[in-house]
Design a protein around this motif. Structure first.
Motif, PDB file in Angstrom:
ATOM      1  N   SER A  21      -5.503   4.697  -9.404  1.00 11.01           N
ATOM      2  CA  SER A  21      -4.228   5.363  -8.612  1.00 11.01           C
ATOM      3  C   SER A  21      -4.458   6.768  -8.361  1.00 11.01           C
ATOM      4  O   SER A  21      -4.086   7.284  -6.930  1.00 11.01           O
ATOM      5  CB  SER A  21      -2.898   5.018  -9.529  1.00 11.01           C
ATOM      6  OG  SER A  21      -2.732   3.896  -9.843  1.00 11.01           O
ATOM      7  N   TYR A 205       6.149   5.985  -7.629  1.00 10.03           N
ATOM      8  CA  TYR A 205       5.156   4.785  -7.777  1.00 10.03           C
ATOM      9  C   TYR A 205       3.856   5.115  -7.163  1.00 10.03           C
ATOM     10  O   TYR A 205       3.580   6.079  -6.511  1.00 10.03           O
ATOM     11  CB  TYR A 205       5.824   3.621  -7.310  1.00 10.03           C
ATOM     12  CG  TYR A 205       7.074   2.954  -7.740  1.00 10.03           C
ATOM     13  CD1 TYR A 205       7.379   3.117  -9.178  1.00 10.03           C
ATOM     14  CD2 TYR A 205       7.883   2.481  -6.937  1.00 10.03           C
ATOM     15  CE1 TYR A 205       8.292   2.587  -9.559  1.00 10.03           C
ATOM     16  CE2 TYR A 205       9.132   1.923  -7.332  1.00 10.03           C
ATOM     17  CZ  TYR A 205       9.575   2.100  -8.885  1.00 10.03           C
ATOM     18  OH  TYR A 205      10.705   1.699  -9.264  1.00 10.03           O
ATOM     19  N   ARG A 306      -0.106  -1.698 -11.865  1.00  8.21           N
ATOM     20  CA  ARG A 306      -0.353  -1.758 -10.458  1.00  8.21           C
ATOM     21  C   ARG A 306      -0.533  -3.116  -9.942  1.00  8.21           C
ATOM     22  O   ARG A 306      -0.434  -3.480  -8.849  1.00  8.21           O
ATOM     23  CB  ARG A 306      -1.343  -0.752  -9.971  1.00  8.21           C
ATOM     24  CG  ARG A 306      -2.738  -1.179 -10.630  1.00  8.21           C
ATOM     25  CD  ARG A 306      -3.784   0.024 -10.361  1.00  8.21           C
ATOM     26  NE  ARG A 306      -4.297  -0.352  -9.092  1.00  8.21           N
ATOM     27  CZ  ARG A 306      -4.445   0.562  -8.090  1.00  8.21           C
ATOM     28  NH1 ARG A 306      -3.740   1.732  -8.155  1.00  8.21           N
ATOM     29  NH2 ARG A 306      -4.986   0.148  -6.968  1.00  8.21           N
ATOM     30  N   TYR A 309       2.158  -4.694  -7.559  1.00  8.51           N
ATOM     31  CA  TYR A 309       2.297  -4.576  -6.300  1.00  8.51           C
ATOM     32  C   TYR A 309       1.124  -4.897  -5.469  1.00  8.51           C
ATOM     33  O   TYR A 309       1.163  -5.201  -4.237  1.00  8.51           O
ATOM     34  CB  TYR A 309       2.934  -3.203  -5.711  1.00  8.51           C
ATOM     35  CG  TYR A 309       2.479  -1.900  -6.534  1.00  8.51           C
ATOM     36  CD1 TYR A 309       1.485  -1.270  -6.366  1.00  8.51           C
ATOM     37  CD2 TYR A 309       3.332  -1.692  -7.853  1.00  8.51           C
ATOM     38  CE1 TYR A 309       1.080  -0.109  -7.007  1.00  8.51           C
ATOM     39  CE2 TYR A 309       2.968  -0.686  -8.514  1.00  8.51           C
ATOM     40  CZ  TYR A 309       1.560   0.290  -8.223  1.00  8.51           C
ATOM     41  OH  TYR A 309       1.168   1.287  -8.894  1.00  8.51           O
ATOM     42  N   SER A 372       6.103  -4.714  -0.683  1.00  9.36           N
ATOM     43  CA  SER A 372       4.666  -3.729  -0.844  1.00  9.36           C
ATOM     44  C   SER A 372       4.634  -2.670  -0.012  1.00  9.36           C
ATOM     45  O   SER A 372       3.623  -1.902  -0.327  1.00  9.36           O
ATOM     46  CB  SER A 372       3.399  -5.005  -0.736  1.00  9.36           C
ATOM     47  OG  SER A 372       3.302  -5.184   0.519  1.00  9.36           O
ATOM     48  N   PHE A 375       4.711   0.969  -1.135  1.00  8.26           N
ATOM     49  CA  PHE A 375       3.675   1.552  -2.080  1.00  8.26           C
ATOM     50  C   PHE A 375       2.592   2.146  -0.998  1.00  8.26           C
ATOM     51  O   PHE A 375       1.459   2.316  -1.586  1.00  8.26           O
ATOM     52  CB  PHE A 375       3.157   0.533  -2.955  1.00  8.26           C
ATOM     53  CG  PHE A 375       4.297  -0.060  -3.911  1.00  8.26           C
ATOM     54  CD1 PHE A 375       4.711   0.531  -4.950  1.00  8.26           C
ATOM     55  CD2 PHE A 375       4.690  -1.267  -3.624  1.00  8.26           C
ATOM     56  CE1 PHE A 375       5.537   0.014  -5.750  1.00  8.26           C
ATOM     57  CE2 PHE A 375       5.606  -1.854  -4.462  1.00  8.26           C
ATOM     58  CZ  PHE A 375       6.182  -1.204  -5.372  1.00  8.26           C
ATOM     59  N   ILE A 380       3.716   7.319  -0.457  1.00  9.76           N
ATOM     60  CA  ILE A 380       3.544   7.619  -1.564  1.00  9.76           C
ATOM     61  C   ILE A 380       2.989   9.039  -1.770  1.00  9.76           C
ATOM     62  O   ILE A 380       3.633  10.196  -2.216  1.00  9.76           O
ATOM     63  CB  ILE A 380       2.669   6.862  -2.652  1.00  9.76           C
ATOM     64  CG1 ILE A 380       3.318   5.474  -2.583  1.00  9.76           C
ATOM     65  CG2 ILE A 380       2.371   7.585  -3.899  1.00  9.76           C
ATOM     66  CD1 ILE A 380       4.657   5.495  -3.058  1.00  9.76           C
TER      67      ILE A 380
END
Length: 395
Positions: A21, A205, A306, A309, A372, A375, A380
């Motif tokens: 991430s 997120y 994670r 998603y 989805s 994200f 983000i």
């Protein structure tokens, strides 16, 4: 804007979702917001080196303790000594001061700090460098970073955890902004007095983007419904309970992708039935191409897996437990279902609902792909960039 990022691990040293991430976030911030990034992480080889990962400058630091935290933990005494030093590891102070002096960042963005202690925040404060912290685990509350012990979920935080985390609890309220990778984990900390005095508090997120265009699935597989599990094979993930559920129900196949301590239990289950398939450590797309539903059966308070998603981006609905933040990203009956983590039998009833309700599966698959999009890297990274600007404006 120059930002120094700190995380216990960084690509290609990957154990969990945090490493993936963070790298995705940094690359997106570079692409969409012209951030100049530098990363500081721990080197399992126990030496200080500088290298570049996909154009990102990375300082890999020796662990300055009696072992690398994710290696063999040794005996009880060695383990206790490690955590005692990690309470406030001042050996990192000089090297952090030098790096931050040399790099002169506008901002420090800390993430998982296991192994570093809270020294990076303390050093940044002394140098008047503003800090944004993302909560991805329970390190500021629990020496295990999980709030999950031998007897299961810890419930209230014990006295040993409060003592070992005392210094970082105090420093938590000195950061400019705190971000939870789920609302659940942010609330859990703030209610406990950790980061509770920080003015800027947000839930953002993690990033995920599918590698190619995906269409919704029109129906489930013919014959046995195909469930999937993706992630670390550890007892806290509920893998043992999921294996038992499948072994006792002939109408289910299970495809497992990942690696970890429970690998042997998975392989034994594969020998018992041909309805359980172990794929090993594979790309998520390989798993998603073979399943109808992803199951996230976590027993511990997982901040936000994670994998939920990831599955959505491939049109795969999710059945997840109510432990931790998983339920935040599951819309019951629309993108999946949430079941009580102490009632795995509820998974069967949700499977029956999906099978027996005409058109429901395709509708859920379409909803997953649409959901989805929230994200996406642009969305983000923009939220994080806005947070950086807010903190700098405050300073």
């Amino acid at each position: 804007m120059k930002v120094v990022y700190i995380n216990t691990l960084f690509h290609p040293v990957v154990i969990g979702g945090a490493e993936k991430s963070l790298k995705n976030l940094i690359l997106s911030l570079v692409k969409h917001h012209s951030i100049d990034p530098v990363v500081i992480t721990i080197n399992p080889e126990n030496k200080d080196v500088i290298e570049y990962v996909e154009g990102i400058k990375v300082y890999r630091l020796a662990y300055r303790n009696n072992r690398f935290i994710f290696s063999d933990k040794g005996n009880a005494l060695q383990k206790a000594l490690w955590h005692m030093k990690d309470k406030n590891n001042e050996e990192f102070t000089p090297v952090f001061h030098k790096i931050l002096s040399d790099e002169a960042p506008d901002l420090l963005h800390t993430n998982n700090l296991l192994g570093f202690s809270a020294v990076p925040i303390s050093v940044a404060n002394s140098m008047n460098i503003p800090v944004v912290h993302t909560i991805r685990d329970y390190y500021f509350q629990c020496w295990r970073s999980s709030r999950y012990g031998k007897n299961g979920d810890c419930g209230n935080i014990c006295s040993s955890c409060r003592w070992l985390s005392k210094d970082r609890r105090v420093l938590s309220n000195s950061v400019g902004a705190v971000v939870g990778n789920s609302q659940f984990i942010l609330n859990d900390h703030v209610i406990d007095g950790v980061f509770s005095e920080v003015r800027i508090q947000k839930s953002i997120y993690n990033i995920f983007e599918a590698g190619s265009e995906v269409r919704a699935k029109s129906s489930i597989s013919e014959g046995k419904i195909r469930l999937g599990f993706l992630g670390r094979l550890h007892h806290t993930k509920g893998i043992r309970e999921l294996l038992e559920l499948v072994l006792n129900n002939e109408g289910i196949e299970l495809f497992i992708a990942g690696d970890g301590e429970e690998c042997e239990a998975v392989l034994r289950a594969c020998e018992v039935t041909d309805r359980i398939h172990y794929l090993g450590y594979v790309a998520p797309a390989e798993l998603f191409s073979q399943i109808d539903l992803l199951v996230i059966p976590s027993l511990w308070r997982e901040p936000l897996p994670r994998t939920a998603y990831e599955a959505y981006s491939y049109g795969i609905p999710v059945i997840g437990s109510n432990a931790g933040g998983t339920s935040e990203v599951i819309m019951n009956g629309k993108t999946g279902f949430v079941f009580p983590c102490d009632d795995f039998g509820a998974i069967l009833s949700y499977i029956d609902t999906i099978i027996s309700t005409k058109g429901l599966y395709q509708e859920m698959s379409e909803n997953c792909i649409e959901y989805s999009q929230q994200f996406s890297p642009l969305i983000i990274s923009s939220k994080y960039h806005e947070t950086y600007l807010q903190v700098l404006e405050d300073e």
